[in-house]
Design an enzyme around this catalytic site. Structure first.
Site, PDB file in Angstrom:
ATOM      1  CB  THR A 117      -0.832   0.033   0.810  1.00  0.00           C
ATOM      2  OG1 THR A 117      -1.729  -0.931   1.401  1.00  0.00           O
ATOM      3  CG2 THR A 117      -1.692   1.478   1.223  1.00  0.00           C
ATOM      4  CE  LYS A 172      -4.751  -1.295   2.016  1.00  0.00           C
ATOM      5  NZ  LYS A 172      -5.993  -1.701   2.037  1.00  0.00           N
ATOM      6  CE  LYS A 227       2.060   2.310   4.954  1.00  0.00           C
ATOM      7  NZ  LYS A 227       1.355   1.404   4.276  1.00  0.00           N
TER       8      LYS A 227
HETATM    9  N1  LIG Z   1      -1.526  -6.405   7.276  1.00  0.00           N
HETATM   10  C1  LIG Z   1      -2.390  -6.431   6.866  1.00  0.00           C
HETATM   11  O1  LIG Z   1      -3.907  -6.277   7.253  1.00  0.00           O
HETATM   12  C2  LIG Z   1      -2.105  -5.888   5.469  1.00  0.00           C
HETATM   13  C3  LIG Z   1      -1.738  -4.307   5.436  1.00  0.00           C
HETATM   14  N2  LIG Z   1      -1.331  -3.808   3.876  1.00  0.00           N
HETATM   15  C4  LIG Z   1      -0.327  -3.127   3.239  1.00  0.00           C
HETATM   16  O2  LIG Z   1       0.969  -4.438   2.910  1.00  0.00           O
HETATM   17  C5  LIG Z   1       2.641  -3.985   3.031  1.00  0.00           C
HETATM   18  C6  LIG Z   1       2.638  -5.166   4.414  1.00  0.00           C
HETATM   19  O3  LIG Z   1       1.886  -5.075   5.473  1.00  0.00           O
HETATM   20  P1  LIG Z   1       2.453  -6.440   6.380  1.00  0.00           P
HETATM   21  O4  LIG Z   1       2.767  -7.364   6.081  1.00  0.00           O
HETATM   22  O5  LIG Z   1       1.319  -5.982   7.404  1.00  0.00           O
HETATM   23  O6  LIG Z   1       3.743  -5.578   7.076  1.00  0.00           O
HETATM   24  P2  LIG Z   1       4.539  -6.065   7.756  1.00  0.00           P
HETATM   25  O7  LIG Z   1       5.487  -4.916   8.719  1.00  0.00           O
HETATM   26  O8  LIG Z   1       4.758  -7.158   9.057  1.00  0.00           O
HETATM   27  O9  LIG Z   1       5.617  -6.385   6.993  1.00  0.00           O
HETATM   28  C7  LIG Z   1       6.746  -5.300   6.288  1.00  0.00           C
HETATM   29  C8  LIG Z   1       7.476  -5.865   5.644  1.00  0.00           C
HETATM   30  O10 LIG Z   1       8.306  -4.906   4.989  1.00  0.00           O
HETATM   31  C9  LIG Z   1       9.816  -4.764   5.021  1.00  0.00           C
HETATM   32  N3  LIG Z   1      10.565  -3.416   4.980  1.00  0.00           N
HETATM   33  C10 LIG Z   1      10.255  -2.480   5.742  1.00  0.00           C
HETATM   34  N4  LIG Z   1      11.159  -1.679   5.534  1.00  0.00           N
HETATM   35  C11 LIG Z   1      12.207  -2.214   4.195  1.00  0.00           C
HETATM   36  C12 LIG Z   1      12.820  -1.392   3.927  1.00  0.00           C
HETATM   37  N5  LIG Z   1      12.863  -0.729   3.732  1.00  0.00           N
HETATM   38  N6  LIG Z   1      13.165  -2.645   2.513  1.00  0.00           N
HETATM   39  C13 LIG Z   1      13.360  -3.712   1.998  1.00  0.00           C
HETATM   40  N7  LIG Z   1      12.519  -3.977   3.019  1.00  0.00           N
HETATM   41  C14 LIG Z   1      11.604  -3.743   3.899  1.00  0.00           C
HETATM   42  C15 LIG Z   1       9.728  -5.641   6.115  1.00  0.00           C
HETATM   43  O11 LIG Z   1      10.828  -6.569   6.661  1.00  0.00           O
HETATM   44  P3  LIG Z   1      11.498  -6.912   7.554  1.00  0.00           P
HETATM   45  O12 LIG Z   1      11.157  -8.581   7.561  1.00  0.00           O
HETATM   46  O13 LIG Z   1      13.296  -6.921   7.075  1.00  0.00           O
HETATM   47  O14 LIG Z   1      11.699  -5.684   8.442  1.00  0.00           O
HETATM   48  C16 LIG Z   1       9.143  -6.857   5.360  1.00  0.00           C
HETATM   49  O15 LIG Z   1       8.860  -7.411   5.329  1.00  0.00           O
HETATM   50  C17 LIG Z   1       2.196  -3.003   3.600  1.00  0.00           C
HETATM   51  O16 LIG Z   1       1.982  -1.694   2.483  1.00  0.00           O
HETATM   52  C18 LIG Z   1       0.833  -2.591   4.538  1.00  0.00           C
HETATM   53  O17 LIG Z   1       0.127  -1.357   4.233  1.00  0.00           O
HETATM   54  C19 LIG Z   1      -2.186  -4.684   3.115  1.00  0.00           C
HETATM   55  C20 LIG Z   1      -3.240  -5.013   3.699  1.00  0.00           C
HETATM   56  C21 LIG Z   1      -3.615  -5.815   4.882  1.00  0.00           C
HETATM   57  O1  LIG Z   2      -5.138  -2.806   4.474  1.00  0.00           O
HETATM   58  C1  LIG Z   2      -5.274  -2.734   5.599  1.00  0.00           C
HETATM   59  C2  LIG Z   2      -6.843  -4.133   4.977  1.00  0.00           C
HETATM   60  O2  LIG Z   2      -7.452  -4.448   6.265  1.00  0.00           O
HETATM   61  O3  LIG Z   2      -6.584  -4.509   3.925  1.00  0.00           O
END
Ligand SMILES: NC(=O)C1=CN([C@@H]2O[C@H](COP(=O)(O)OP(=O)(O)OC[C@H]3O[C@@H](n4cnc5c(N)ncnc54)[C@H](OP(=O)(O)O)[C@@H]3O)[C@@H](O)[C@H]2O)C=CC1
Ligand SMILES: O=CC(=O)O
Length: 290
Positions: free
Chosen positions: A94, A169, A237
């Protein structure tokens, strides 16, 4: 089919695992490389950098935390751009439309194809293959990726030019974040005015504003339990990026602005890594009582 997957956080781990379970060959990379090992038991291969994953795979999916992570994985050393010529890149993170456009232009300039495909749905829908995919960009790449989207989600939308998926989104999450705040206020008001908040959940569920989020999060919120499915820092965010979209389009969004303040307050209280429903705690904080 060999596909790449970058980012094994809450969402990425569940999504990559689903692809593996459904017969895709998946090469994974995560900034914290040790997280890749958990997926080897399901048949994943590990790539040492985004560049090596892209080089090996016909197309690569990314699921990263925010715009700065999405840009870093593409533009930094050993990043996606190194081997993108003739390959596809699908960013499901996102982010805002500007970030997506920057990535798209750079990838196209190097001879690759780009699709943004953020998803609606949280940890459980990701585990169950029940996400809603909001794609935009290269239509041929969308068609190629549909078999994967059909595993990851229950419905995919193709929304046209790059930016439309990101905007859709952000609008959805702006509504969700605002609703979560109204819900938290309601639970707190019920409790403080002498009602049983558990009864409020039953009443809400029987009326026109019954919804999956109240149903799922209500019971855990009443137990002050906020194990992260959707981390609060990511919801904040999304509010921030949605408000910027409102600024660009001169749309007044007082409700979203107030919700954003509550999420910011929750972050300042150290709740950013908990589930976004932890914003409930801000309504119990001293300056919300008299
Ligand atoms: N959780 C949810 O319910 C939902 C989330 N989203 C969106 O999906 C995306 C991921 O969410 P989610 O999985 O929950 O988040 P997490 O915080 O669990 O995971 C984030 C991921 O991004 C990586 N990351 C962060 N910073 C960097 C960087 N500078 N360089 C490379 N990799 C990086 C992390 O790596 P590392 O393991 O090394 O920290 C990890 O793999 C977000 O944009 C979120 O808004 C969308 C729908 C639903
Ligand atoms: O981005 C979060 C979700 O629940 O969709």
């Amino acid at each position: 089919m060999e596909v790449g997957f970058l980012g094994l956080g809450i969402m990425g781990k569940a999504m990559a695992t689903n692809l593996l379970r459904h017969g895709f060959k998946v090469t994974v990379w995560n900034r914290t490389l040790s997280k890749c090992e958990e997926l080897v038991q399901f048949g994943a291969s590990i790539g040492q950098s985004p560049a090596t994953v892209v080089k090996k795979c016909k197309y690569t999916i990314a699921m990263l935390s925010d715009p700065s992570a999405a840009l870093s994985v593409v533009f930094d050393k050993d990043g996606v751009l190194d081997h993108i010529n003739g390959k596809g890149y699908i960013d499901m993170s996102t982010v805002d439309a500007d970030t997506s456009s920057k990535i798209s232009e750079a990838i196209k300039a190097k001879g690759g194809d780009f699709l943004e495909a953020p998803v609606s749905g949280s940890k459980k829908p990701a585990e169950d293959g029940q996400l809603v995919v909001l794609a935009a960009g290269d239509k041929a790449l969308y068609d190629e990726a549909l078999p994967a989207f059909d595993i990851l989600g229950k419905k995919s939308f193709f929304l046209g030019e790059v930016g439309n998926g990101a905007k859709m989104k952000l609008v959805v999450n702006m509504v969700m974040g605002s609703m979560m705040n109204a819900f938290s206020e309601g639970l707190t008001l019920a409790e403080r005015s002498g009602l049983n908040p558990a009864t409020l959940l039953d009443v809400l569920d029987l009326g026109a504003i019954s919804n999956g989020m109240f149903k799922l999060k209500g019971p855990t919120m009443l137990q002050n339990s906020y194990s992260p499915a959707f981390p609060l820092k990511h919801q904040q965010k999304d509010m921030r990026l949605a408000l910027a979209l409102g600024d660009e389009n001169a749309v007044s969004m007082p409700i979203a602005a107030a919700a954003n303040e509550a999420f910011k307050k929750a972050r300042s209280m150290g709740l950013g890594d908990l589930d976004f429903s932890a914003v409930h705690e801000t309504y119990k904080a001293p300056d919300h009582s008299s």
